[in-house]
Motif scaffolding. Structure first.
Motif, PDB file in Angstrom:
ATOM      1  N   GLY A 150       0.801  -1.218   0.000  1.00 17.74           N
ATOM      2  CA  GLY A 150       0.000   0.000   0.000  1.00 17.74           C
ATOM      3  C   GLY A 150       0.835   1.269   0.000  1.00 17.74           C
ATOM      4  O   GLY A 150       0.424   2.292  -0.536  1.00 17.74           O
ATOM      5  N   GLU A 151       1.997   1.221   0.619  1.00 20.76           N
ATOM      6  CA  GLU A 151       2.959   2.327   0.622  1.00 20.76           C
ATOM      7  C   GLU A 151       4.322   1.728   0.878  1.00 20.76           C
ATOM      8  O   GLU A 151       4.470   0.873   1.749  1.00 20.76           O
ATOM      9  CB  GLU A 151       2.620   3.354   1.705  1.00 20.76           C
ATOM     10  CG  GLU A 151       3.567   4.552   1.710  1.00 20.76           C
ATOM     11  CD  GLU A 151       3.198   5.596   2.761  1.00 20.76           C
ATOM     12  OE1 GLU A 151       3.083   6.773   2.392  1.00 20.76           O
ATOM     13  OE2 GLU A 151       3.039   5.216   3.946  1.00 20.76           O
ATOM     14  N   GLY A 152       5.311   2.171   0.112  1.00 15.92           N
ATOM     15  CA  GLY A 152       6.662   1.640   0.267  1.00 15.92           C
ATOM     16  C   GLY A 152       7.680   2.745   0.404  1.00 15.92           C
ATOM     17  O   GLY A 152       7.460   3.878  -0.037  1.00 15.92           O
ATOM     18  N   THR A 153       8.804   2.414   1.024  1.00 15.44           N
ATOM     19  CA  THR A 153       9.915   3.354   1.160  1.00 15.44           C
ATOM     20  C   THR A 153      10.893   3.111   0.031  1.00 15.44           C
ATOM     21  O   THR A 153      11.340   1.980  -0.178  1.00 15.44           O
ATOM     22  CB  THR A 153      10.623   3.170   2.517  1.00 15.44           C
ATOM     23  OG1 THR A 153       9.668   3.365   3.555  1.00 15.44           O
ATOM     24  CG2 THR A 153      11.770   4.160   2.678  1.00 15.44           C
ATOM     25  N   ILE A 192       5.603  15.816  -2.333  1.00 19.39           N
ATOM     26  CA  ILE A 192       4.354  15.069  -2.182  1.00 19.39           C
ATOM     27  C   ILE A 192       3.423  15.413  -3.348  1.00 19.39           C
ATOM     28  O   ILE A 192       3.245  16.582  -3.676  1.00 19.39           O
ATOM     29  CB  ILE A 192       3.702  15.387  -0.823  1.00 19.39           C
ATOM     30  CG1 ILE A 192       4.583  14.851   0.308  1.00 19.39           C
ATOM     31  CG2 ILE A 192       2.297  14.805  -0.746  1.00 19.39           C
ATOM     32  CD1 ILE A 192       4.155  15.293   1.693  1.00 19.39           C
ATOM     33  N   GLY A 193       2.887  14.387  -3.957  1.00 13.21           N
ATOM     34  CA  GLY A 193       1.979  14.564  -5.084  1.00 13.21           C
ATOM     35  C   GLY A 193       2.645  14.401  -6.443  1.00 13.21           C
ATOM     36  O   GLY A 193       1.953  14.200  -7.438  1.00 13.21           O
ATOM     37  N   ASP A 194       3.978  14.511  -6.501  1.00 13.84           N
ATOM     38  CA  ASP A 194       4.668  14.217  -7.756  1.00 13.84           C
ATOM     39  C   ASP A 194       4.353  12.773  -8.138  1.00 13.84           C
ATOM     40  O   ASP A 194       4.089  11.931  -7.280  1.00 13.84           O
ATOM     41  CB  ASP A 194       6.184  14.360  -7.605  1.00 13.84           C
ATOM     42  CG  ASP A 194       6.677  15.796  -7.607  1.00 13.84           C
ATOM     43  OD1 ASP A 194       5.863  16.723  -7.743  1.00 13.84           O
ATOM     44  OD2 ASP A 194       7.896  15.981  -7.455  1.00 13.84           O
ATOM     45  N   GLU A 195       4.406  12.493  -9.429  1.00 13.92           N
ATOM     46  CA  GLU A 195       4.162  11.136  -9.896  1.00 13.92           C
ATOM     47  C   GLU A 195       5.403  10.569 -10.571  1.00 13.92           C
ATOM     48  O   GLU A 195       6.228  11.316 -11.093  1.00 13.92           O
ATOM     49  CB  GLU A 195       2.979  11.100 -10.858  1.00 13.92           C
ATOM     50  CG  GLU A 195       1.661  11.365 -10.152  1.00 13.92           C
ATOM     51  CD  GLU A 195       0.461  11.320 -11.080  1.00 13.92           C
ATOM     52  OE1 GLU A 195      -0.591  10.878 -10.612  1.00 13.92           O
ATOM     53  OE2 GLU A 195       0.571  11.732 -12.240  1.00 13.92           O
ATOM     54  N   ALA A 196       5.503   9.242 -10.524  1.00 13.84           N
ATOM     55  CA  ALA A 196       6.653   8.565 -11.123  1.00 13.84           C
ATOM     56  C   ALA A 196       6.193   7.280 -11.791  1.00 13.84           C
ATOM     57  O   ALA A 196       5.247   6.633 -11.335  1.00 13.84           O
ATOM     58  CB  ALA A 196       7.700   8.251 -10.056  1.00 13.84           C
ATOM     59  N   PHE A 197       6.894   6.935 -12.857  1.00 12.02           N
ATOM     60  CA  PHE A 197       6.707   5.620 -13.452  1.00 12.02           C
ATOM     61  C   PHE A 197       7.473   4.613 -12.606  1.00 12.02           C
ATOM     62  O   PHE A 197       8.586   4.882 -12.165  1.00 12.02           O
ATOM     63  CB  PHE A 197       7.252   5.578 -14.884  1.00 12.02           C
ATOM     64  CG  PHE A 197       6.392   6.285 -15.889  1.00 12.02           C
ATOM     65  CD1 PHE A 197       5.039   5.978 -16.014  1.00 12.02           C
ATOM     66  CD2 PHE A 197       6.936   7.233 -16.737  1.00 12.02           C
ATOM     67  CE1 PHE A 197       4.251   6.614 -16.960  1.00 12.02           C
ATOM     68  CE2 PHE A 197       6.153   7.878 -17.681  1.00 12.02           C
ATOM     69  CZ  PHE A 197       4.817   7.567 -17.793  1.00 12.02           C
ATOM     70  N   VAL A 246       3.259   5.605  -9.658  1.00 18.03           N
ATOM     71  CA  VAL A 246       3.220   5.820  -8.211  1.00 18.03           C
ATOM     72  C   VAL A 246       3.140   7.311  -7.940  1.00 18.03           C
ATOM     73  O   VAL A 246       3.476   8.132  -8.790  1.00 18.03           O
ATOM     74  CB  VAL A 246       4.461   5.225  -7.501  1.00 18.03           C
ATOM     75  CG1 VAL A 246       4.556   3.725  -7.746  1.00 18.03           C
ATOM     76  CG2 VAL A 246       5.751   5.917  -7.915  1.00 18.03           C
ATOM     77  N   THR A 247       2.697   7.649  -6.742  1.00 19.21           N
ATOM     78  CA  THR A 247       2.718   9.031  -6.291  1.00 19.21           C
ATOM     79  C   THR A 247       3.624   9.131  -5.069  1.00 19.21           C
ATOM     80  O   THR A 247       3.714   8.175  -4.286  1.00 19.21           O
ATOM     81  CB  THR A 247       1.294   9.547  -5.979  1.00 19.21           C
ATOM     82  OG1 THR A 247       1.361  10.940  -5.702  1.00 19.21           O
ATOM     83  CG2 THR A 247       0.674   8.841  -4.789  1.00 19.21           C
ATOM     84  N   VAL A 307       6.341   6.060  -1.404  1.00 24.03           N
ATOM     85  CA  VAL A 307       5.491   6.071  -2.593  1.00 24.03           C
ATOM     86  C   VAL A 307       4.272   5.186  -2.371  1.00 24.03           C
ATOM     87  O   VAL A 307       4.317   4.231  -1.595  1.00 24.03           O
ATOM     88  CB  VAL A 307       6.259   5.586  -3.851  1.00 24.03           C
ATOM     89  CG1 VAL A 307       7.429   6.501  -4.175  1.00 24.03           C
ATOM     90  CG2 VAL A 307       6.736   4.152  -3.703  1.00 24.03           C
ATOM     91  N   LYS A 308       3.195   5.557  -3.067  1.00 28.76           N
ATOM     92  CA  LYS A 308       1.973   4.751  -3.071  1.00 28.76           C
ATOM     93  C   LYS A 308       1.606   4.456  -4.516  1.00 28.76           C
ATOM     94  O   LYS A 308       1.792   5.307  -5.388  1.00 28.76           O
ATOM     95  CB  LYS A 308       0.824   5.514  -2.414  1.00 28.76           C
ATOM     96  CG  LYS A 308       0.961   5.663  -0.916  1.00 28.76           C
ATOM     97  CD  LYS A 308      -0.262   6.346  -0.333  1.00 28.76           C
ATOM     98  CE  LYS A 308      -0.157   6.421   1.174  1.00 28.76           C
ATOM     99  NZ  LYS A 308      -1.327   7.083   1.770  1.00 28.76           N
ATOM    100  N   PRO A 309       1.081   3.265  -4.773  1.00 26.70           N
ATOM    101  CA  PRO A 309       0.666   2.956  -6.139  1.00 26.70           C
ATOM    102  C   PRO A 309      -0.544   3.798  -6.546  1.00 26.70           C
ATOM    103  O   PRO A 309      -1.444   4.028  -5.735  1.00 26.70           O
ATOM    104  CB  PRO A 309       0.309   1.472  -6.085  1.00 26.70           C
ATOM    105  CG  PRO A 309       0.003   1.199  -4.643  1.00 26.70           C
ATOM    106  CD  PRO A 309       0.803   2.173  -3.840  1.00 26.70           C
ATOM    107  N   VAL A 310      -0.542   4.271  -7.785  1.00 26.60           N
ATOM    108  CA  VAL A 310      -1.688   4.971  -8.349  1.00 26.60           C
ATOM    109  C   VAL A 310      -2.474   3.998  -9.218  1.00 26.60           C
ATOM    110  O   VAL A 310      -3.640   3.746  -8.989  1.00 26.60           O
ATOM    111  CB  VAL A 310      -1.254   6.212  -9.168  1.00 26.60           C
ATOM    112  CG1 VAL A 310      -2.439   6.849  -9.881  1.00 26.60           C
ATOM    113  CG2 VAL A 310      -0.550   7.218  -8.273  1.00 26.60           C
TER     114      VAL A 310
END
Length: 142
Positions: free
Chosen positions: A29-32, A50-55, A69-70, A91-94
């Motif tokens: 659900g959330e990872g470091t 916070i709120g940036d997104e990444a592949f 992920v966000t 990060v959290k999965p989007v």
């Protein structure tokens, strides 16, 4: 297609799927995002907000972008670094991409020729431009 409260910056984060893959992150659900020991990649982690997104990119096995992920927490000290010099984020999965976008597809696409993923292939955390981001999302839908 703006991304939350972040800076509007986009990233690509590599992980070896046999060590920590997309499914692992979804299960948690959330990872470091830690263990980065390259100065440029660490600086990219420090620049994230916070709120940036990444592949989420599976390296070694698969070599493909599999999800988005966000950044849920930024500005962290890497918990795996006893000296406290290296950066980390949470990060959290989007969402999972409809279809993974492979490294071969990216390398073969003239619109993506300037990506850090190609130019700095060993970089584990890289910048993605808005144009690259939108293009990869479009490719993942076809």
């Amino acid at each position: 297609m703006t991304n939350g409260a972040g800076t509007g910056r986009y990233w690509l984060m590599k992980s070896e799927p046999d060590a920590y893959g997309w499914d692992d992150l979804v299960a948690e659900g959330e990872g470091t995002w830690d263990g980065v020991r390259n100065h440029r990649a660490a600086n990219n982690l420090r620049a994230m907000q916070i709120g940036d997104e990444a592949f989420f990119y599976h390296s070694n096995i698969g070599k493909e972008i599999v999800g988005i992920v966000t950044i849920s927490q930024s500005g962290l000290i890497d918990p795996s670094d006893p000296e406290g010099k290296w950066a980390a984020v949470k990060v959290k999965p989007v969402r999972k991409l409809k279809k993974p976008v492979t490294l071969a597809q990216i390398k073969g696409d003239p619109a993506l020729a300037g990506m850090e993923l190609i130019k700095l292939s060993r970089l584990s955390v890289g910048v993605v431009t808005r144009e690259e981001w939108d293009h990869i999302l479009a490719v993942s839908e076809t």
